[in-house]
Each structure stands twice: as structure tokens, then as C-alpha cells.
Design an enzyme around this catalytic site. Structure first.
Site, PDB file in Angstrom:
ATOM      1  N   CYS A 139       0.797  -1.229  -0.212  1.00 52.58           N
ATOM      2  CA  CYS A 139       0.068   0.092   0.151  1.00 52.58           C
ATOM      3  C   CYS A 139       0.753   1.221   0.032  1.00 52.58           C
ATOM      4  N   CYS A 154      -1.692   1.816  -2.923  1.00 50.84           N
ATOM      5  CA  CYS A 154      -2.377   2.835  -2.680  1.00 50.84           C
ATOM      6  C   CYS A 154      -1.929   4.364  -2.788  1.00 50.84           C
ATOM      7  N   LYS A 156       0.005   5.496  -5.963  1.00 54.01           N
ATOM      8  CA  LYS A 156      -1.220   5.549  -6.969  1.00 54.01           C
ATOM      9  C   LYS A 156      -1.966   6.488  -6.952  1.00 54.01           C
ATOM     10  N   TYR A 184      -8.578  -3.307 -11.632  1.00 58.17           N
ATOM     11  CA  TYR A 184      -8.081  -2.273 -10.923  1.00 58.17           C
ATOM     12  C   TYR A 184      -6.566  -1.373 -11.359  1.00 58.17           C
ATOM     13  N   GLU A 191      -6.236   1.896 -13.361  1.00 55.71           N
ATOM     14  CA  GLU A 191      -5.894   3.276 -12.660  1.00 55.71           C
ATOM     15  C   GLU A 191      -4.438   3.690 -13.019  1.00 55.71           C
ATOM     16  N   HIS A 223     -26.683  20.269  -0.452  1.00 61.15           N
ATOM     17  CA  HIS A 223     -26.466  20.905  -1.780  1.00 61.15           C
ATOM     18  C   HIS A 223     -25.580  22.042  -1.883  1.00 61.15           C
ATOM     19  N   GLU A 247     -25.598  14.129  -2.947  1.00 60.82           N
ATOM     20  CA  GLU A 247     -26.920  14.449  -2.681  1.00 60.82           C
ATOM     21  C   GLU A 247     -27.955  13.399  -3.550  1.00 60.82           C
TER      22      GLU A 247
HETATM   23  P1  FAD Z   1       1.624  -6.287   1.814  1.00 60.16           P
HETATM   24  O1  FAD Z   1       0.965  -4.671   2.196  1.00 60.16           O
HETATM   25  O2  FAD Z   1       1.642  -6.575   0.601  1.00 60.16           O
HETATM   26  O3  FAD Z   1       2.668  -6.604   2.880  1.00 60.16           O
HETATM   27  C1  FAD Z   1       3.297  -7.836   2.728  1.00 60.16           C
HETATM   28  C2  FAD Z   1       4.709  -7.533   3.163  1.00 60.16           C
HETATM   29  O4  FAD Z   1       5.278  -9.002   3.506  1.00 60.16           O
HETATM   30  C3  FAD Z   1       5.402  -7.034   2.033  1.00 60.16           C
HETATM   31  O5  FAD Z   1       6.283  -5.888   2.477  1.00 60.16           O
HETATM   32  C4  FAD Z   1       6.475  -8.141   1.421  1.00 60.16           C
HETATM   33  O6  FAD Z   1       7.629  -7.814   1.053  1.00 60.16           O
HETATM   34  C5  FAD Z   1       6.611  -8.679   3.145  1.00 60.16           C
HETATM   35  N1  FAD Z   1       6.896 -10.348   2.740  1.00 60.16           N
HETATM   36  C6  FAD Z   1       6.431 -11.082   1.946  1.00 60.16           C
HETATM   37  N2  FAD Z   1       7.141 -12.283   2.258  1.00 60.16           N
HETATM   38  C7  FAD Z   1       7.848 -12.231   3.464  1.00 60.16           C
HETATM   39  C8  FAD Z   1       8.796 -12.987   3.991  1.00 60.16           C
HETATM   40  N3  FAD Z   1       8.920 -14.409   3.654  1.00 60.16           N
HETATM   41  N4  FAD Z   1       9.592 -12.578   4.821  1.00 60.16           N
HETATM   42  C9  FAD Z   1       9.305 -11.433   5.373  1.00 60.16           C
HETATM   43  N5  FAD Z   1       8.577 -10.464   4.568  1.00 60.16           N
HETATM   44  C10 FAD Z   1       7.854 -10.995   3.686  1.00 60.16           C
HETATM   45  N6  FAD Z   1      -6.051  -1.198  -1.483  1.00 60.16           N
HETATM   46  C11 FAD Z   1      -6.812  -0.313  -1.152  1.00 60.16           C
HETATM   47  O7  FAD Z   1      -7.348  -0.364  -0.089  1.00 60.16           O
HETATM   48  N7  FAD Z   1      -6.842   1.082  -1.822  1.00 60.16           N
HETATM   49  C12 FAD Z   1      -6.124   1.297  -3.099  1.00 60.16           C
HETATM   50  O8  FAD Z   1      -6.105   2.431  -3.561  1.00 60.16           O
HETATM   51  C13 FAD Z   1      -5.269   0.298  -3.494  1.00 60.16           C
HETATM   52  N8  FAD Z   1      -4.347   0.533  -4.578  1.00 60.16           N
HETATM   53  C14 FAD Z   1      -3.535  -0.592  -4.909  1.00 60.16           C
HETATM   54  C15 FAD Z   1      -2.728   0.012  -5.930  1.00 60.16           C
HETATM   55  C16 FAD Z   1      -1.940  -1.087  -6.660  1.00 60.16           C
HETATM   56  C17 FAD Z   1      -1.222  -0.815  -7.714  1.00 60.16           C
HETATM   57  C18 FAD Z   1      -1.746  -2.212  -5.810  1.00 60.16           C
HETATM   58  C19 FAD Z   1      -0.933  -3.477  -6.202  1.00 60.16           C
HETATM   59  C20 FAD Z   1      -2.592  -2.688  -4.633  1.00 60.16           C
HETATM   60  C21 FAD Z   1      -3.566  -1.621  -4.063  1.00 60.16           C
HETATM   61  N9  FAD Z   1      -4.267  -1.892  -3.136  1.00 60.16           N
HETATM   62  C22 FAD Z   1      -5.163  -0.833  -2.656  1.00 60.16           C
HETATM   63  C23 FAD Z   1      -4.234  -3.229  -2.334  1.00 60.16           C
HETATM   64  C24 FAD Z   1      -3.315  -3.165  -1.189  1.00 60.16           C
HETATM   65  O9  FAD Z   1      -2.272  -2.519  -1.400  1.00 60.16           O
HETATM   66  C25 FAD Z   1      -3.349  -4.310  -0.315  1.00 60.16           C
HETATM   67  O10 FAD Z   1      -4.509  -5.102  -0.403  1.00 60.16           O
HETATM   68  C26 FAD Z   1      -2.500  -4.303   1.102  1.00 60.16           C
HETATM   69  O11 FAD Z   1      -1.316  -3.661   0.898  1.00 60.16           O
HETATM   70  C27 FAD Z   1      -2.369  -5.727   1.574  1.00 60.16           C
HETATM   71  O12 FAD Z   1      -1.711  -5.899   2.786  1.00 60.16           O
HETATM   72  P2  FAD Z   1      -1.096  -7.256   3.517  1.00 60.16           P
HETATM   73  O13 FAD Z   1      -0.680  -6.798   4.706  1.00 60.16           O
HETATM   74  O14 FAD Z   1      -1.739  -8.194   3.033  1.00 60.16           O
HETATM   75  O15 FAD Z   1       0.236  -7.330   2.419  1.00 60.16           O
HETATM   76  P1  NAP Z   2      -6.976  -8.718 -10.886  1.00 60.29           P
HETATM   77  O1  NAP Z   2      -8.326  -8.036 -10.092  1.00 60.29           O
HETATM   78  O2  NAP Z   2      -6.773 -10.072 -10.507  1.00 60.29           O
HETATM   79  O3  NAP Z   2      -7.287  -8.739 -12.256  1.00 60.29           O
HETATM   80  C1  NAP Z   2      -6.302  -9.058 -13.377  1.00 60.29           C
HETATM   81  C2  NAP Z   2      -6.592  -8.417 -14.557  1.00 60.29           C
HETATM   82  O4  NAP Z   2      -5.652  -8.982 -15.651  1.00 60.29           O
HETATM   83  C3  NAP Z   2      -7.852  -8.975 -15.222  1.00 60.29           C
HETATM   84  O5  NAP Z   2      -8.382  -7.946 -15.835  1.00 60.29           O
HETATM   85  C4  NAP Z   2      -7.594 -10.023 -15.991  1.00 60.29           C
HETATM   86  O6  NAP Z   2      -8.317 -10.264 -17.273  1.00 60.29           O
HETATM   87  C5  NAP Z   2      -6.594  -9.661 -16.698  1.00 60.29           C
HETATM   88  N1  NAP Z   2      -5.432 -10.864 -17.035  1.00 60.29           N
HETATM   89  C6  NAP Z   2      -4.969 -11.828 -16.026  1.00 60.29           C
HETATM   90  N2  NAP Z   2      -4.441 -12.657 -17.032  1.00 60.29           N
HETATM   91  C7  NAP Z   2      -4.103 -12.223 -18.191  1.00 60.29           C
HETATM   92  C8  NAP Z   2      -3.217 -12.778 -19.144  1.00 60.29           C
HETATM   93  N3  NAP Z   2      -2.820 -13.857 -19.406  1.00 60.29           N
HETATM   94  N4  NAP Z   2      -3.458 -11.739 -20.438  1.00 60.29           N
HETATM   95  C9  NAP Z   2      -4.104 -10.625 -20.311  1.00 60.29           C
HETATM   96  N5  NAP Z   2      -4.700 -10.350 -19.314  1.00 60.29           N
HETATM   97  C10 NAP Z   2      -4.947 -10.986 -18.174  1.00 60.29           C
HETATM   98  O7  NAP Z   2      -5.577  -8.203 -10.382  1.00 60.29           O
HETATM   99  P2  NAP Z   2      -5.220  -6.404 -10.131  1.00 60.29           P
HETATM  100  O8  NAP Z   2      -5.789  -5.212 -10.975  1.00 60.29           O
HETATM  101  O9  NAP Z   2      -3.786  -6.575 -10.163  1.00 60.29           O
HETATM  102  O10 NAP Z   2      -5.532  -6.291  -8.618  1.00 60.29           O
HETATM  103  C11 NAP Z   2      -5.108  -6.854  -7.454  1.00 60.29           C
HETATM  104  C12 NAP Z   2      -6.036  -6.630  -6.223  1.00 60.29           C
HETATM  105  O11 NAP Z   2      -5.471  -5.223  -5.966  1.00 60.29           O
HETATM  106  C13 NAP Z   2      -7.311  -6.175  -6.623  1.00 60.29           C
HETATM  107  O12 NAP Z   2      -8.323  -7.241  -6.389  1.00 60.29           O
HETATM  108  C14 NAP Z   2      -7.729  -5.295  -5.519  1.00 60.29           C
HETATM  109  O13 NAP Z   2      -8.386  -5.639  -4.462  1.00 60.29           O
HETATM  110  C15 NAP Z   2      -6.326  -4.707  -5.173  1.00 60.29           C
HETATM  111  N6  NAP Z   2      -6.489  -3.283  -5.583  1.00 60.29           N
HETATM  112  C16 NAP Z   2      -7.152  -2.360  -5.163  1.00 60.29           C
HETATM  113  C17 NAP Z   2      -7.042  -1.011  -5.629  1.00 60.29           C
HETATM  114  C18 NAP Z   2      -8.254  -0.081  -4.976  1.00 60.29           C
HETATM  115  O14 NAP Z   2      -8.722  -0.114  -4.004  1.00 60.29           O
HETATM  116  N7  NAP Z   2      -8.331   1.103  -5.576  1.00 60.29           N
HETATM  117  C19 NAP Z   2      -6.457  -0.725  -6.614  1.00 60.29           C
HETATM  118  C20 NAP Z   2      -5.472  -1.619  -7.435  1.00 60.29           C
HETATM  119  C21 NAP Z   2      -5.353  -2.871  -6.832  1.00 60.29           C
HETATM  120  P3  NAP Z   2      -9.782 -11.307 -17.195  1.00 60.29           P
HETATM  121  O15 NAP Z   2     -10.728 -10.679 -16.561  1.00 60.29           O
HETATM  122  O16 NAP Z   2      -9.847 -11.759 -18.531  1.00 60.29           O
HETATM  123  O17 NAP Z   2      -9.556 -12.551 -16.135  1.00 60.29           O
END
Ligand code: FAD
Ligand code: NAP
Length: 602
Positions: A162, A167, A170, A303, A307, A575, A580
Site C-alpha cells: 500500500c 494505494c 497510485k 483495478y 488506474e 447541496h 445528494e
Molecule cells: P502487503 O502490504 O503486501 O505486505 C506484505 C509484506 O510482507 C511486504 O512488505 C512483503 O515484502 C513482505 N513479505 C513477503 N514475504 C515475506 C517473507 N517471507 N518474510 C518477510 N517479509 C515478507 N488497496 C486499497 O485499499 N486502496 C487502494 O487504493 C489500493 N491501491 C492499490 C494499488 C496497487 C497498484 C496495488 C498493487 C494494490 C493496491 N491496493 C489498494 C491493495 C493493497 O495495497 C493491499 O490490499 C494491501 O497492501 C495488503 O496488505 P497485506 O498486509 O496483506 O500485504
Molecule cells: P485482478 O483484479 O486479479 O485482475 C487481473 C486483470 O488481468 C484482469 O483484467 C484479467 O483479465 C487480466 N489478465 C489476467 N491474466 C491475463 C493474461 N494472461 N493476459 C491478459 N490479461 C490477463 O488484479 P489487479 O488489478 O492486479 O488487482 C489485484 C488486487 O489489488 C485487486 O483485487 C484489488 O483488491 C487490489 N487493488 C485495489 C485498488 C483500489 O482499492 N483502488 C487498486 C488496485 C488494486 P480477465 O478479466 O480476462 O481475467
């Protein structure tokens, strides 16, 4: 009982034995006829200590137990004695410990059986929340966090996805793009400026990364203040209660704990086609990219793809999104398509129903030039295109395959690496829990991971009963026109309740701030889905418009309180706002009535 040959059976047995060890103060594996076992049992009787005995000769699986005990303790003979989870040994060791007083110490629990009460693996949203809360509740806690660099070599600090590659960067880059629209609007509001407006990628990237750096530092300080021991090392289980931590320099250290929480998150998936790892980037690289990506192909349509594609286009870049099937799978498709149409109208190109087959480098550089070959998912058509950057956003894989879960006996879904848990985030191994993105069939969102982590700590260490509620989780997709949702999509509501039992109210709207610039008229859209069988309770909320996160959050609270259509109608709007619209929605979708709006007041 035949010997157990397969790994699953062995792991299950190991877990069963470990559970016995964990749940009994004194545990003796014995044989009913063995005189040494009788001696040990008599000793505990004499000490008036309740002693749980497993008579291996009287049970069907006794031999298998004995083999597994050999693997777990290095001892095959009986009696095999455990006290407060510590392996004491056989008859001689037990009598000796009684003589030198260490047995009493072990029984009183004075000898700490483990190094820590709790070890949390992963210092992201969930792991940090849980470790801080557990330490607040007086527990001795360690959190390990380690970032494996991307194929491009990108790495980052403490805080997880995040903060570093999700997040936070982004939303800041999305905001950068919104400012461009605001600047165009500004002239219509009377602002005069002559200079050519251009965007500097590096200035934005530096500012965003400096801010992230301050957050990384803040997390370290917070852990120190709360006495959580943070270790920057990669953790993997070597026994059910023991992990190996390997740091950057390859140094290995071992730690034990009574309980563990897995919070290792996910990492971007690659396509497995020629050139993907060599030449493409993922969101893990994008936010700290040292150069402006230029003409970009985004692969994926969820997502992350929409985004990132959205804000890159907002910065003025030439962006194409390659869509395999549909936009935003799992979301209300009407809403997803409207968000996509808005992107298309604002310059984002969509290549629908194609998947890439190879990526080749035409010119090296920052950015260089890449050739992408893709094939249609419906015909034999092959297309090619040239881009400066290819961003892969096709989903994320749970980081569960290299953390020794087999050694701990934790079950993983072999199809996707996700971890199934019960409604208390407990895995099949009772002392190991899991939270956040690695959970099977749960939301992958930061606030969900945080909430689950906090509540889990309170249940484990403060006698709380509160569980994380995964239903009606509000979320927002930060596409250029933002999409906020809570509850069911129209498709899912229809599937669950039947078309005849739901009523959909909807309306287009034109935000006041869009009127003077005369843009995006009747593009914003609001929709609620109500359950006729339950007092017209709102079961789906959908909003496409500015500040979707801010708008959706409040309605998320209303839905948690069980809001009905009548209650929304009885709510007085604020408003002039976009939100609203939800207090004045009259047109049902089934009526086919006109939903266009002439101005801000309908
Ligand atoms: P993470 O935050 O991924 O933390 C896991 C940590 O564990 C990482 O630092 C990793 O390196 C570490 N780790 C892994 N394996 C090991 C190991 N063996 N030993 C030690 N450390 C290890 N969510 C939202 O709510 N709003 C958003 O706008 C949003 N935008 C997103 C945009 C993008 C591009 C992405 C990719 C995700 C976004 N998300 C968003 C999703 C959000 O980031 C995740 O849901 C959240 O970070 C999950 O938290 P977590 O604790 O499960 O894992
Ligand atoms: P995702 O929701 O799993 O979506 C994967 C996308 O990639 C789908 O559109 C899928 O298409 C496509 N895809 C998969 N395999 C492919 C292939 N071989 N060739 C071409 N297209 C392929 O993944 P994500 O966008 O990475 O998001 C991961 C999670 O992060 C989300 O579930 C969300 O909870 C979290 N996140 C949250 C936010 C937010 O809160 N604003 C922002 C970013 C991420 P199909 O539909 O055809 O399978």
C-alpha cells in the site's frame, strides 16, 4: 495401521501432534506396559500435576506417532515428555529435571518456552497493524519484513504494498493527473496563464518517493516505540514453531514463537511469454521509475491496469490498454463500462479481446522501444505495436510458496497459493493465523487487512470476540472518473435474489464543478440496488463521479447500519454536491424513464 507415505498425511499427523503439545501443560507419550513410563506418570501424580497421557500401544496410529515424534524431537523411545510446549525428553531427563528444580520451573512457566509470544511475517498493512496492537496488549512481538527486488531490481522500505507500490503512490499520481484537468478547467473559471503547461515526471516521482520515505521511517519509529522487534529479513518456517530469518547479506538467524501470523501479501504476476521479465515493468516498478515511461501499453483490465493507465494518460502520455475479456471483472459491468467509456473519450485507447504473445526490444534506453505481438482471443488475427513501456497488470500472486508452509503443516489452495482460514483468520494449524491479501476469497484492500489484523490481536490477547466483517466492504477504483461501490453488483444481486425481487434506482448527474468548463455532461452516474423482499434494503451502491472514495465511505457506513431506500429518501441532501443524488433518486431502471439531468439541480 500402515505407515503414512504421502506428505499430506504426514503434515496432518504432525499438526495433530503439535496441537496436543500446544494444548497440554504436561503431555507424556507413553506405552501402557513400559515401566519407565509408569515412573514418570507416578512422578506427576505425586506432584499433583495433571498429566495428559497418550498411550501409543493402545492406539491404531501409535507406530506412525512414534515415527513422527522421532522426526520432530529426535527421540523415538517412550516416555517422551513435553512441558509447557517444551520438549523435556525421556524418563532420565524428567527425573533429573525434578531433582535439579528445572522441572518445577518449567511447570510454573517461568522458563519461556518460545522467544516470542507472536511472530508476524510481513510488515505491510495487515502485519504492522496486528503486531502493534499485540504489543500494545503487552505481548512480546517480532515482525519480519523483506522485499524481494523485482526483475528490474526495484525494491523499497518498510510498510508493504500500500505505502510503497500501491494505494499511496497510485493516489498521488492519480491526483497529479486530476490537477491537469483542473488546470484546463481553471481558464473557464477566469484564471489566466500564458506559460505552456508541461509535466515533469521526475519532479513528481521524487516528491512521491520522498513522501513514501517519510512513511517508511514513521513505521520504523512506531514499531520501536511500541517495543515490536522489527527485523529486515526473509522468514520461512523450518518447524511449526520455528522460523529461519535470512537477511540481505545471507545471514541466517532462528526464532521461535507461540503463535504466528502470516501477512506476506502478493506480488505482480508475469505473463510467462518471451520478453516479459526482461523488458516489461509492473506496478512494483512504475511508481519509482527513473524516467517518464512515454508511449505505454498496459496489459490487463482490472483495478491496477485501469488506474495506472488512467493516470498515465492524464499526464499526457499516449496510453493503450490491452483487455483480454472484460473491464473490472467482479464489478458491476454497467459501471465498469461507463468508467472505461470515459477513459476512451479522454484519449485512452483500448485493444479489446487481445492477449500478448511476445515482447521484443527494438531499442534499449530509458525509455527504449519495444515491439509487442498480440493475438486475438476470438480469431487467428495477430497484431503488432511499438511502445516505449509495457506495463503488465494481470493480477497478483500470493507470497506463500517459499515460506516453508509445508514444514508448518499449513494448508494452501494449490490452484492459487491462497490460504483458507476460518472466520477468525485461523489456518488449519491452530497456532498459525493469516490476514490480508493472501487469504482465499477475501477482499484485497488495505483497510480490510488492517481491520482483520487489529481485531485478531484483540481476540488473541484481550479476550475480544469481535470478528472482521468482510461483507459490504466499500471500495473505490481511482480511474480518471472514479468509481465507488459497496455491496452487490446488479448482476450478482439478480443472481442471488432474482430480477423480480430487486429494484434498481439510477440517475445520471452533472457535477456543478463540471458545468462552467462544460465537460462530461451526463457522464457521471449513480445507482442503488434494493431488495424488495427486505423492506427495500440497499444491497448495492454504485457511484461514478468525482471524489468517489469520499462519497462511498459514508454510504458504506449507512449500509452497515442496514439503510433502506425509504431512509435514503428521508435523508436531506447537502447541496450542491454529487452525493445528494442518492437522496433524490426516483427513476427505476425497470421503468425505462429518462435519467439525464439538465443541470445541477435536476
Ligand atoms: P502487503 O502490504 O503486501 O505486505 C506484505 C509484506 O510482507 C511486504 O512488505 C512483503 O515484502 C513482505 N513479505 C513477503 N514475504 C515475506 C517473507 N517471507 N518474510 C518477510 N517479509 C515478507 N488497496 C486499497 O485499499 N486502496 C487502494 O487504493 C489500493 N491501491 C492499490 C494499488 C496497487 C497498484 C496495488 C498493487 C494494490 C493496491 N491496493 C489498494 C491493495 C493493497 O495495497 C493491499 O490490499 C494491501 O497492501 C495488503 O496488505 P497485506 O498486509 O496483506 O500485504
Ligand atoms: P485482478 O483484479 O486479479 O485482475 C487481473 C486483470 O488481468 C484482469 O483484467 C484479467 O483479465 C487480466 N489478465 C489476467 N491474466 C491475463 C493474461 N494472461 N493476459 C491478459 N490479461 C490477463 O488484479 P489487479 O488489478 O492486479 O488487482 C489485484 C488486487 O489489488 C485487486 O483485487 C484489488 O483488491 C487490489 N487493488 C485495489 C485498488 C483500489 O482499492 N483502488 C487498486 C488496485 C488494486 P480477465 O478479466 O480476462 O481475467
Amino acid at each position: 495401521m500402515p505407515p503414512i507415505e504421502n506428505d499430506t498425511g504426514k503434515n496432518e499427523l504432525k499438526t495433530r501432534i503439535q496441537d496436543l503439545i500446544d494444548s497440554n501443560q504436561v503431555l507424556v507419550f507413553s506405552k501402557s506396559y513400559c515401566p519407565y513410563c509408569v515412573k514418570v506418570k507416578d512422578l506427576f501424580k505425586e506432584l499433583k500435576v495433571e498429566c495428559n497421557v497418550v498411550e501409543l500401544d493402545l492406539m491404531e496410529e501409535g507406530t506412525n506417532y512414534q515415527e513422527m515424534l522421532l522426526e520432530m524431537t529426535g527421540q523415538k523411545t517412550v516416555p517422551n515428555v513435553f512441558i509447557n510446549k517444551t520438549h523435556l525428553g525421556g524418563c532420565d531427563n524428567t527425573l533429573k529435571a525434578h531433582k535439579d528444580g528445572s522441572l518445577q520451573q518449567l511447570l510454573s512457566g517461568e522458563n519461556e518456552a518460545y522467544d516470542y509470544d507472536l511472530i508476524v511475517i510481513g510488515g505491510g498493512s495487515g502485519g504492522l497493524a496486528c503486531s502493534k496492537e499485540s504489543a500494545n496488549l503487552g505481548k512480546k512481538v517480532m515482525v519480519l519484513d523483506y522485499v524481494v527486488p523485482t526483475p528490474k531490481g526495484t525494491s523499497w522500505g518498510l510498510g508493504g504494498t500500500c505505502v510503497n507500490v500501491g494505494c499511496i503512490p497510485k493516489k498521488l499520481m492519480h491526483q497529479t493527473a486530476l490537477l491537469s484537468t483542473a488546470m484546463q478547467d481553471a481558464r473557464k473559471f477566469g484564471w489566466e496563464f500564458d506559460e505552456t503547461v508541461k509535466h515533469n515526471w521526475n519532479t513528481m516521482k521524487e516528491a512521491v518517493n520522498n513522501y513514501i520515505g517519510s512513511l517508511n521511517w514513521g513505521y520504523r519509529v512506531a514499531l520501536r516505540d511500541k517495543n515490536v522487534n522489527y527485523v529486515n529479513a526473509y522468514a520461512e518456517f523450518i518447524e511449526p514453531h520455528k522460523i529461519k530469518a535470512t537477511n540481505k547479506r545471507g545471514k541466517e538467524t532462528f526464532y521461535t514463537a507461540a503463535k504466528f501470523i502470516l501477512a506476506t501479501g502478493e506480488r505482480p504476476r508475469y505473463l510467462g511469454i518471451p520478453g516479459d521479465r526482461e523488458y516489461c515493468i509492473t506496478s512494483d516498478d512504475l511508481f519509482s521509475l527513473s524516467y517518464c515511461p512515454g508511449k505505454t501499453l498496459v496489459i490487463g483490465a482490472s483495478y491496477v491496469a485501469l488506474e495506472c493507465g488512467g493516470f498515465l494518460a492524464g499526464l499526457g502520455l499516449d496510453v493503450t490498454v490491452m483487455v483480454r475479456s472484460i473491464l473490472l471483472r467482479g464489478f458491476d459491468q454497467d459501471m465498469a463500462n461507463r468508467a472505461g467509456e470515459h477513459m476512451e473519450e479522454h484519449g485512452v485507447k483500448f485493444l479489446r479481446k487481445y492477449v500478448p504473445v511476445k515482447v521484443e526490444e527494438l531499442e534499449a534506453g530509458t525509455p527504449g522501444k519495444l515491439k509487442v505481438t498480440a493475438k486475438s482471443t476470438e480469431t487467428d488475427e495477430i497484431i503488432e505495436g511499438e511502445y516505449n513501456t509495457v506495463l503488465i497488470a494481470v493480477g497478483r500472486d500470493a507470497c506463500t510458496d517459499k515460506i516453508g508452509l509445508d514444514k508448518a503443516g499449513v494448508k494452501v489452495n494449490p490452484k492459487n497459493g491462497k490460504i483458507p482460514v476460518n472466520d477468525e483468520e485461523q489456518t488449519n494449524v491452530p497456532h498459525i493465523y493469516a490476514i490480508g491479501d493472501i487469504l482465499q476469497d477475501k477482499w484485497e484492500l488495505t483497510p480490510v487487512a488492517i481491520q482483520a489484523g487489529k481485531l485478531l490481536a484483540r481476540r488473541l490477547y484481550a479476550g475480544s470476540k469481535a470478528k472482521c466483517d468482510y461483507v459490504n466492504v466499500p471500495t473505490t477504483v481511482f480511474t480518471p472518473l472514479e468509481y465507488g461501490a459497496c455491496g452487490l453488483s446488479e448482476e450478482r444481486a439478480t443472481e442471488l435474489y432474482g430480477q423480480e425481487n430487486i429494484e434498481v434506482f439510477h440517475s445520471l448527474f452533472w457535477p456543478l464543478e463540471f458545468t462552467l468548463p462544460n465537460r462530461d455532461n451526463n457522464k457521471c452516474y449513480a445507482k442503488i440496488i434494493c431488495n424488495k423482499l427486505d423492506n427495500d434494503r440497499v444491497i448495492g451502491f454504485h457511484y461514478l463521479g468525482p471524489n468517489a472514495g469520499e462519497v462511498t465511505q459514508g454510504f458504506g457506513a449507512a449500509m452497515k447500519c442496514g439503510a433502506t431506500k425509504e431512509q435514503l429518501d428521508g435523508t436531506i441532501g447537502i447541496h450542491p454536491t454529487c452525493a445528494e443524488i442518492f437522496t433524490t433518486m426516483e427513476v427505476t431502471k425497470s421503468s425505462g424513464g429518462d435519467i439525464t439531468q439538465a443541470g445541477c439541480c435536476g
